[in-house]
Scaffold this motif. Structure first.
Motif, mmCIF file in Angstrom:
data_model
loop_
_atom_site.group_PDB
_atom_site.id
_atom_site.type_symbol
_atom_site.label_atom_id
_atom_site.label_comp_id
_atom_site.label_asym_id
_atom_site.label_seq_id
_atom_site.Cartn_x
_atom_site.Cartn_y
_atom_site.Cartn_z
ATOM 1 N N ASN B 103 -12.754 9.917 11.769
ATOM 2 C CA ASN B 103 -11.769 10.924 11.250
ATOM 3 C C ASN B 103 -10.678 10.797 10.678
ATOM 4 O O ASN B 103 -9.711 11.121 10.019
ATOM 5 N N ILE B 104 -10.849 9.359 10.504
ATOM 6 C CA ILE B 104 -9.476 8.871 9.600
ATOM 7 C C ILE B 104 -9.933 8.115 8.857
ATOM 8 O O ILE B 104 -10.139 6.178 9.524
ATOM 9 N N VAL B 105 -9.110 8.094 7.859
ATOM 10 C CA VAL B 105 -9.649 6.376 6.922
ATOM 11 C C VAL B 105 -8.388 5.703 5.785
ATOM 12 O O VAL B 105 -7.574 6.911 5.328
ATOM 13 N N GLN B 106 -7.995 5.258 5.323
ATOM 14 C CA GLN B 106 -6.619 4.496 5.390
ATOM 15 C C GLN B 106 -7.162 2.899 4.785
ATOM 16 O O GLN B 106 -8.721 2.440 4.463
ATOM 17 N N PRO B 107 -6.713 2.711 3.190
ATOM 18 C CA PRO B 107 -6.717 2.103 2.526
ATOM 19 C C PRO B 107 -6.869 0.572 3.037
ATOM 20 O O PRO B 107 -6.194 0.121 4.353
ATOM 21 N N GLY B 209 7.603 10.317 -1.892
ATOM 22 C CA GLY B 209 6.278 10.062 -1.330
ATOM 23 C C GLY B 209 5.009 9.371 -2.383
ATOM 24 O O GLY B 209 5.333 8.773 -3.599
ATOM 25 N N GLY B 210 3.757 8.769 -0.940
ATOM 26 C CA GLY B 210 3.538 7.915 -1.408
ATOM 27 C C GLY B 210 2.660 7.119 -0.639
ATOM 28 O O GLY B 210 2.820 7.382 0.399
ATOM 29 N N SER B 211 2.466 6.012 -0.907
ATOM 30 C CA SER B 211 0.471 5.490 0.096
ATOM 31 C C SER B 211 1.721 5.025 1.156
ATOM 32 O O SER B 211 2.827 3.735 0.743
ATOM 33 N N ILE B 212 1.486 4.105 1.491
ATOM 34 C CA ILE B 212 2.300 3.609 3.040
ATOM 35 C C ILE B 212 2.588 1.959 2.070
ATOM 36 O O ILE B 212 3.804 1.144 2.658
ATOM 37 N N CYS B 236 18.618 9.158 5.257
ATOM 38 C CA CYS B 236 17.759 7.580 4.898
ATOM 39 C C CYS B 236 16.331 9.430 4.374
ATOM 40 O O CYS B 236 16.171 9.693 5.526
ATOM 41 N N GLY B 237 16.304 9.501 3.254
ATOM 42 C CA GLY B 237 14.718 10.143 3.550
ATOM 43 C C GLY B 237 13.653 9.978 2.129
ATOM 44 O O GLY B 237 14.292 9.718 1.398
ATOM 45 N N VAL B 238 13.323 9.266 2.560
ATOM 46 C CA VAL B 238 11.909 8.740 1.919
ATOM 47 C C VAL B 238 10.805 9.398 2.271
ATOM 48 O O VAL B 238 10.216 9.125 3.578
ATOM 49 N N GLY B 239 9.451 9.566 1.170
ATOM 50 C CA GLY B 239 8.741 10.096 1.320
ATOM 51 C C GLY B 239 8.497 11.383 2.136
ATOM 52 O O GLY B 239 9.533 12.331 1.303
ATOM 53 N N THR B 242 5.592 13.548 7.114
ATOM 54 C CA THR B 242 5.582 12.732 7.627
ATOM 55 C C THR B 242 5.646 11.035 7.956
ATOM 56 O O THR B 242 4.829 10.179 8.931
ATOM 57 N N ASP B 243 5.379 10.386 6.937
ATOM 58 C CA ASP B 243 6.230 9.041 6.941
ATOM 59 C C ASP B 243 7.157 8.672 7.949
ATOM 60 O O ASP B 243 8.360 9.317 7.689
ATOM 61 N N PHE B 244 7.310 7.179 8.619
ATOM 62 C CA PHE B 244 8.197 7.038 8.884
ATOM 63 C C PHE B 244 8.571 5.420 9.082
ATOM 64 O O PHE B 244 7.561 4.790 8.348
ATOM 65 N N THR B 245 9.374 5.563 8.268
ATOM 66 C CA THR B 245 10.049 4.150 7.672
ATOM 67 C C THR B 245 11.033 3.392 8.936
ATOM 68 O O THR B 245 11.687 4.014 9.036
#
Lengths: 83, 401
Positions: B103-107, B209-212, B236-239, B242-245
């Motif tokens: 159900n999920i794929v990530q590099p 936005g971008g990958s992790i 802070c406004g990054v990505g 859904t992205d949290f840093t």
């Protein structure tokens, strides 16, 4: 009473920044609301308030975002890339 | 082991397959698992499902990703790609095969990064870097807004456009910095520190936005600490949404995107300022009008009191008295004159009755001596020439005897 009016800044309205003008306008409105001033002074306050409001309005209309860039310790104008 | 002809374990293929399926699908570790491997035999039929084999040096695992999950993929799968796939083991009974339902794929490597993220997060959290009472309020009407981001990214353009539209009164100071790669963390720290020396009212720390991995600089311990140490409050406004840093946690306010960060920095817009001004102008005008009305009312009350005590009233009453007196004087005078007229009339009538002319007309005559105009009333007086006066004139006579 004479003392308080002497204390007030009588800087020319045109020389005030937006924040200064807005702050003074706020002060004048609450002075008129809360204090019992002689009529002549109230009219003067009113006129200055009108001028301040007009000045603020002009500044708002004319405002243009000023963008600068930090290079080392110094701040220089930043040229945005056109698309 | 000797097979027993009479063993009770005598099953059909369906029964044994069903049994295996029950075993595999009943094992919790097989129902929520990350599997690392390389993609091969990738196939995307028209159904929308994706089929591939995950393999490493020694083994392979048939995998399938159903259409619904495949539609949510954030990367383009290719043969040879090293990935981490999350899913559950299931048995496909017609072919007697077990497979991974992904159900999920990530590099590959992202999982390790995530572990590192959690470790760092726990550490900084325990230090109190993310405490709510550290958060400072964002000024409602900033004058100087600092921006730390890439000089060339869309994030900067989006933020400047947003600021220009919402609050063109502000001054923006950009501290450009690379936002990804090994040089990014120290550069971001430096940008934050030098920007703070300009005393901005608020700082926007942003990246598109971008990958992790792309966003990883914003999970760097040095950068997170610089955010926490900032003198000016940081948004802070990054990505993406859904992205949290970790910078999001350390910042005073988290924005889902760079544009949202610019919006949160300008809570008061130029439109708000216009309507604020309108309010002030209205209050000013109505205050002054009511002040004037009050003064007017005071004045008219004074006027009526003044009128009451005015000498004019006394003057009016004096004039009236004067009129009265003069009327009375006139009427007294008139009366008096009428009386006099009546008296004169009576006298005149009596006078008239005494008029000798009246006697003359009855036949009497008046005789006077010519010599001395003496009236002759005795014989002894009659001498020389005399004048006889009768009713219609005179004639002369002389005594003869």
């Amino acid at each position: 009473m004479a003392k308080t009016s002497a204390k007030k800044s009588e800087k020319s309205v045109e020389d005030l920044s937006y924040e200064e003008a807005l702050a003074e306008l706020e002060g004048i409105v609450s002075a008129l609301e809360d204090e019992q001033n002689p009529l002549e002074e109230s009219m003067k306050l009113f006129e200055r308030g009108q001028a301040l409001a007009a000045h603020c309005s002009v500044l708002l209309e004319a405002a243009q975002l000023k963008v600068q860039k930090l290079v080392g310790e110094s701040v220089i104008a930043f040229e945005e890339e056109s698309e | 082991m000797q097979p027993s002809l009479f063993s009770s374990n005598h099953l059909t293929v369906s029964q044994i397959t069903f049994h295996i399926r029950k075993q595999l699908e009943g094992d919790p570790t097989l129902q929520d698992v990350w599997v690392e491997g390389e993609i091969s035999n990738l196939s995307r039929p028209a159904s929308g499902h994706i089929y591939f084999t995950l393999k490493d040096k020694n083994a392979s695992l048939r995998s399938v990703m159903w259409k619904l999950d495949a539609g949510r993929l954030r990367m383009n799968l290719q043969d040879g790609m090293a990935i981490e796939a999350h899913g559950k083991i299931a048995v496909y009974e017609p072919q007697g095969q077990y497979q991974l339902i992904v159900n999920i794929v990530q590099p590959k490597g992202e999982g390790a990064l995530y572990q590192e993220f959690l470790r760092l997060k726990a550490m900084l959290e325990s230090e109190g870097l993310f405490d709510v009472d550290r958060k400072r309020p964002i000024p409602e009407l900033p004058r100087v807004i600092g921006i730390v981001t890439s000089q060339t990214g869309a994030a900067l353009r989006d933020m400047l456009n947003t600021l220009r539209r919402r609050l063109p009164l502000v001054r923006v100071i950009l501290a450009p910095s690379p936002v990804q790669g090994v040089e990014a963390p120290p550069a971001l720290v430096n940008a934050l520190q030098s920007l703070n020396q300009q005393n901005p009212d608020v700082i926007l720390l942003a990246r598109g936005g971008g990958s992790i991995e792309d966003l990883w600089a914003f999970n760097d311990e040095r950068v997170v600490r610089a955010v926490a140490d900032s003198k000016a409050p940081i948004i802070c406004g990054v990505g993406h949404e859904t992205d949290f840093t970790l910078c999001d946690f350390a910042a005073d306010l988290r924005a889902p995107t760079p544009t949202a960060a610019a919006e949160l920095a300008t809570q008061t817009t130029v439109d708000d300022l216009h309507s604020l001004l309108d309010t002030y102008q209205t209050r000013l005008a109505s205050l002054t009008l009511s002040l004037l009305a009050e003064q007017k009312a005071g004045i008219s009350s004074l006027i009526s009191r003044l009128r009451y005590v005015s000498p004019e009233r006394k003057i009016q009453s004096d004039i009236q008295r004067l009129d009265e007196l003069s009327r009375r004087a006139f009427s007294a005078l008139t009366h008096r004159i009428q009386l006099d007229v009546a008296t004169v009339d009576g006298i005149s009538k009596r006078l008239h009755s005494l008029n000798p002319e009246g006697i003359l007309s009855r036949g009497y005559a008046i005789i006077t001596r010519k010599l001395d105009h003496q009236v002759v009333s005795k014989i002894s007086q009659a001498s020389g020439g005399m004048t006889v006066r009768v009713s219609d004139g005179e004639f002369e006579v002389t005594r003869k005897s």
